[in-house]
Write an enzyme that holds these catalytic residues in place. Structure first.
Site, PDB file in Angstrom:
ATOM      1  CB  ALA A  72     -60.679 -61.364  -7.304  1.00  0.00           C
TER       2      ALA A  72
ATOM      3  CE1 TYR B   9     -55.204 -55.987  -1.223  1.00  0.00           C
ATOM      4  CE2 TYR B   9     -54.503 -53.936  -2.237  1.00  0.00           C
ATOM      5  CZ  TYR B   9     -55.502 -54.808  -1.873  1.00  0.00           C
ATOM      6  OH  TYR B   9     -56.805 -54.509  -2.174  1.00  0.00           O
TER       7      TYR B   9
ATOM      8  CG  ASP C  17     -64.396 -51.367 -16.306  1.00  0.00           C
ATOM      9  OD1 ASP C  17     -63.853 -50.686 -15.418  1.00  0.00           O
ATOM     10  OD2 ASP C  17     -64.839 -52.521 -16.128  1.00  0.00           O
TER      11      ASP C  17
ATOM     12  CB  SER D 148     -58.811 -58.538   1.622  1.00  0.00           C
ATOM     13  OG  SER D 148     -59.682 -57.452   1.888  1.00  0.00           O
ATOM     14  NE  ARG D 149     -58.969 -51.800   0.120  1.00  0.00           N
ATOM     15  CZ  ARG D 149     -59.827 -50.859  -0.248  1.00  0.00           C
ATOM     16  NH1 ARG D 149     -59.447 -49.602  -0.260  1.00  0.00           N
ATOM     17  NH2 ARG D 149     -61.060 -51.168  -0.590  1.00  0.00           N
TER      18      ARG D 149
ATOM     19  CG  HIS E  25     -54.148 -52.077 -12.362  1.00  0.00           C
ATOM     20  ND1 HIS E  25     -54.702 -52.450 -13.561  1.00  0.00           N
ATOM     21  CD2 HIS E  25     -55.035 -52.469 -11.417  1.00  0.00           C
ATOM     22  CE1 HIS E  25     -55.864 -53.053 -13.358  1.00  0.00           C
ATOM     23  NE2 HIS E  25     -56.091 -53.057 -12.057  1.00  0.00           N
TER      24      HIS E  25
ATOM     25  CE  LYS F 247     -60.699 -55.088 -18.654  1.00  0.00           C
ATOM     26  NZ  LYS F 247     -61.850 -54.763 -17.835  1.00  0.00           N
TER      27      LYS F 247
HETATM   28  N1  NAP Z   1     -61.000 -59.897 -17.100  1.00  0.00           N
HETATM   29  C1  NAP Z   1     -62.250 -59.542 -16.894  1.00  0.00           C
HETATM   30  O1  NAP Z   1     -63.186 -60.151 -17.411  1.00  0.00           O
HETATM   31  C2  NAP Z   1     -62.540 -58.408 -15.974  1.00  0.00           C
HETATM   32  C3  NAP Z   1     -63.867 -58.161 -15.605  1.00  0.00           C
HETATM   33  C4  NAP Z   1     -64.122 -57.146 -14.695  1.00  0.00           C
HETATM   34  C5  NAP Z   1     -63.070 -56.377 -14.223  1.00  0.00           C
HETATM   35  N2  NAP Z   1     -61.802 -56.618 -14.619  1.00  0.00           N
HETATM   36  C6  NAP Z   1     -60.687 -55.797 -14.127  1.00  0.00           C
HETATM   37  O2  NAP Z   1     -60.377 -56.203 -12.800  1.00  0.00           O
HETATM   38  C7  NAP Z   1     -60.029 -55.077 -11.989  1.00  0.00           C
HETATM   39  C8  NAP Z   1     -60.966 -55.021 -10.797  1.00  0.00           C
HETATM   40  O3  NAP Z   1     -62.296 -54.914 -11.237  1.00  0.00           O
HETATM   41  P1  NAP Z   1     -63.541 -55.370 -10.312  1.00  0.00           P
HETATM   42  O4  NAP Z   1     -64.760 -55.044 -11.077  1.00  0.00           O
HETATM   43  O5  NAP Z   1     -63.333 -56.750  -9.815  1.00  0.00           O
HETATM   44  O6  NAP Z   1     -63.389 -54.320  -9.119  1.00  0.00           O
HETATM   45  P2  NAP Z   1     -64.044 -54.407  -7.657  1.00  0.00           P
HETATM   46  O7  NAP Z   1     -65.166 -55.386  -7.637  1.00  0.00           O
HETATM   47  O8  NAP Z   1     -64.312 -53.012  -7.250  1.00  0.00           O
HETATM   48  O9  NAP Z   1     -62.862 -55.033  -6.781  1.00  0.00           O
HETATM   49  C9  NAP Z   1     -61.626 -54.380  -6.655  1.00  0.00           C
HETATM   50  C10 NAP Z   1     -60.965 -54.837  -5.365  1.00  0.00           C
HETATM   51  O10 NAP Z   1     -59.767 -54.081  -5.197  1.00  0.00           O
HETATM   52  C11 NAP Z   1     -59.537 -53.817  -3.824  1.00  0.00           C
HETATM   53  N3  NAP Z   1     -59.250 -52.393  -3.650  1.00  0.00           N
HETATM   54  C12 NAP Z   1     -58.062 -51.880  -3.311  1.00  0.00           C
HETATM   55  N4  NAP Z   1     -58.108 -50.551  -3.221  1.00  0.00           N
HETATM   56  C13 NAP Z   1     -59.372 -50.200  -3.492  1.00  0.00           C
HETATM   57  C14 NAP Z   1     -60.058 -48.972  -3.519  1.00  0.00           C
HETATM   58  N5  NAP Z   1     -59.423 -47.805  -3.244  1.00  0.00           N
HETATM   59  N6  NAP Z   1     -61.356 -48.965  -3.850  1.00  0.00           N
HETATM   60  C15 NAP Z   1     -61.996 -50.114  -4.140  1.00  0.00           C
HETATM   61  N7  NAP Z   1     -61.392 -51.322  -4.117  1.00  0.00           N
HETATM   62  C16 NAP Z   1     -60.099 -51.357  -3.786  1.00  0.00           C
HETATM   63  C17 NAP Z   1     -60.798 -54.252  -3.059  1.00  0.00           C
HETATM   64  O11 NAP Z   1     -60.469 -55.424  -2.330  1.00  0.00           O
HETATM   65  P3  NAP Z   1     -60.045 -55.366  -0.771  1.00  0.00           P
HETATM   66  O12 NAP Z   1     -60.494 -54.050  -0.231  1.00  0.00           O
HETATM   67  O13 NAP Z   1     -60.791 -56.538  -0.195  1.00  0.00           O
HETATM   68  O14 NAP Z   1     -58.568 -55.527  -0.752  1.00  0.00           O
HETATM   69  C18 NAP Z   1     -61.817 -54.574  -4.132  1.00  0.00           C
HETATM   70  O15 NAP Z   1     -62.601 -55.687  -3.809  1.00  0.00           O
HETATM   71  C19 NAP Z   1     -60.091 -53.880 -12.942  1.00  0.00           C
HETATM   72  O16 NAP Z   1     -58.816 -53.696 -13.489  1.00  0.00           O
HETATM   73  C20 NAP Z   1     -61.053 -54.337 -14.027  1.00  0.00           C
HETATM   74  O17 NAP Z   1     -60.907 -53.696 -15.288  1.00  0.00           O
HETATM   75  C21 NAP Z   1     -61.524 -57.631 -15.474  1.00  0.00           C
END
Ligand code: NAP
Length: 331
Positions: free
Chosen positions: A13, A60, A180, A33-34, A81, A99
């Site tokens: 994000a 959310y 991933d 965010s949560r 998701h 994704k």
């Molecule tokens: N397009 C790309 O290049 C790309 C690259 C990496 C990842 N992604 C995708 O993006 C998504 C998120 O990946 P990410 O690496 O950004 O993940 P991340 O850093 O772990 O962030 C996920 C966010 O989701 C929220 N969340 C809600 N429930 C949660 C839980 N039970 N445990 C942990 N976090 C939770 C958290 O935000 P709050 O708690 O602040 O609400 C957390 O910051 C995945 O689907 C991944 O495959 C895409």
């Protein structure tokens, strides 16, 4: 300008929000965010970058209830998701869902059913499909530049040290290499060859947490075409993709999931390199696509249609089942 809200301000994000100045037809107006403090910190940072206010929201649902948000970008763990997308659909918000689309095929079907029942736009955030080099490769294939296509190869790997606090290693959050990284190689093959008739996956799991660590995946088609795919959390694979036709091949050099060029090899001719970098980091293109589709009255994207997300999720589900990974969506 489409008014975007963001759910789940984690790693991706932050990168996506930083690329928002390249979204020519939308702006980031709110982040949920949560945790209130996380929402505030993220909103302040990106408001400063964007030069306009970004509203921080706790929870959310607050973002889904916000009448000044038109579309929602969901960047939560894979396991969540389906639940978050369906809540957004029910709130009438257009959805761009990171994704992998969901953790399971059943979850993907439920999201698609909800989108169609509520007549709400939903698209998987498979940014690869919108990269100029990938669009050009598709056009070259359609124009017959390498003859009929018979095979695809692709690999993507990152050597990751075990971190049990990271969602990438948490089975209950849909961690593992398949969702991933595997989604990129499978989606690439599906984009070029269509949905396969057979899937064969072989690999290993991370013993400490039960997520998948690595796999070779073979996709088979009844007419003899095939895709040979490799993914890993253990090995730093380069990220190459190649499309093979009867008259030559197209290389998408590393990293193929967000390439800046392609190389066309036609039998008997010198290779031709085409430099095709995206503007910015490459994330803006999928946001532009959503706004253009909405303006055209579409409920899905012709470039990343829901049928393709379902086909890809079907392959990922079969591979997960064969590897022995017990993926599930959290409702
Ligand atoms: N397009 C790309 O290049 C790309 C690259 C990496 C990842 N992604 C995708 O993006 C998504 C998120 O990946 P990410 O690496 O950004 O993940 P991340 O850093 O772990 O962030 C996920 C966010 O989701 C929220 N969340 C809600 N429930 C949660 C839980 N039970 N445990 C942990 N976090 C939770 C958290 O935000 P709050 O708690 O602040 O609400 C957390 O910051 C995945 O689907 C991944 O495959 C895409």
């Amino acid at each position: 300008m489409l008014r975007w809200g963001l759910i789940g301000p984690g790693r991706i994000a932050a990168k996506v929000a930083a690329d928002f100045p390249n979204v020519t037809n939308g702006r980031l107006v709110a982040v949920a965010s949560r945790d209130q403090a996380r929402a505030e910190a993220f909103a302040a940072e990106h408001a400063a970058l964007a030069g306009h206010p970004v509203r921080p929201l706790q929870g959310y649902q607050a973002l889904l209830d916000d009448p000044d948000v038109d579309a929602v970008y969901i960047a939560t763990p894979h396991s969540d998701h389906a639940r978050h997308a369906i809540a957004a659909i029910e709130a009438g918000k257009a959805v761009l869902l990171e994704k992998s689309f969901t953790a399971t095929l059943d979850g993907a079907r439920q999201v698609v059913e909800a989108a169609r029942a509520h007549r709400v736009f939903v698209m998987e955030a498979m940014w690869t499909r919108f990269q100029p080099a990938i669009r050009r490769a598709q056009q070259l294939v359609a124009d017959g530049a390498i003859g009929p296509v018979r095979a695809v190869t692709a690999d993507l790997g990152v050597r990751r040290e075990l971190d049990v606090t990271d969602r990438m290693f948490a089975l209950e959050l849909g961690g593992g290499a398949l969702l991933d990284l595997g989604v990129y190689v499978v989606s690439f093959a599906q984009h070029v060859l269509g949905a396969p008739d057979r899937v064969l996956a072989h690999g290993s799991l991370v013993p400490e947490t039960g997520v998948d660590a690595e796999a070779g995946i073979l996709l088979g088609y009844d007419d003899g075409r095939s895709a040979t795919l490799q993914i890993s959390f253990r090995l730093p694979l380069p990220g190459n993709a190649r499309i093979y036709g009867t008259e030559g091949w197209i290389d998408i050099p590393p990293r193929f999931h967000h390439p800046d060029r392609l190389v066309l090899h036609r039998t008997g001719a010198d290779p031709i390199t085409e430099e095709l970098p995206p503007r910015g980091a490459g994330y803006a293109l999928e946001f532009i696509e959503v706004a253009e589709c909405l303006r055209a009255g579409r409920q899905e994207s012709p470039t990343m249609p829901l049928a393709d997300s379902l086909a890809v999720q079907g392959v990922l589900q079969q591979a997960a089942d064969q590897l022995g990974v017990a993926l599930h969506d959290r409702w």
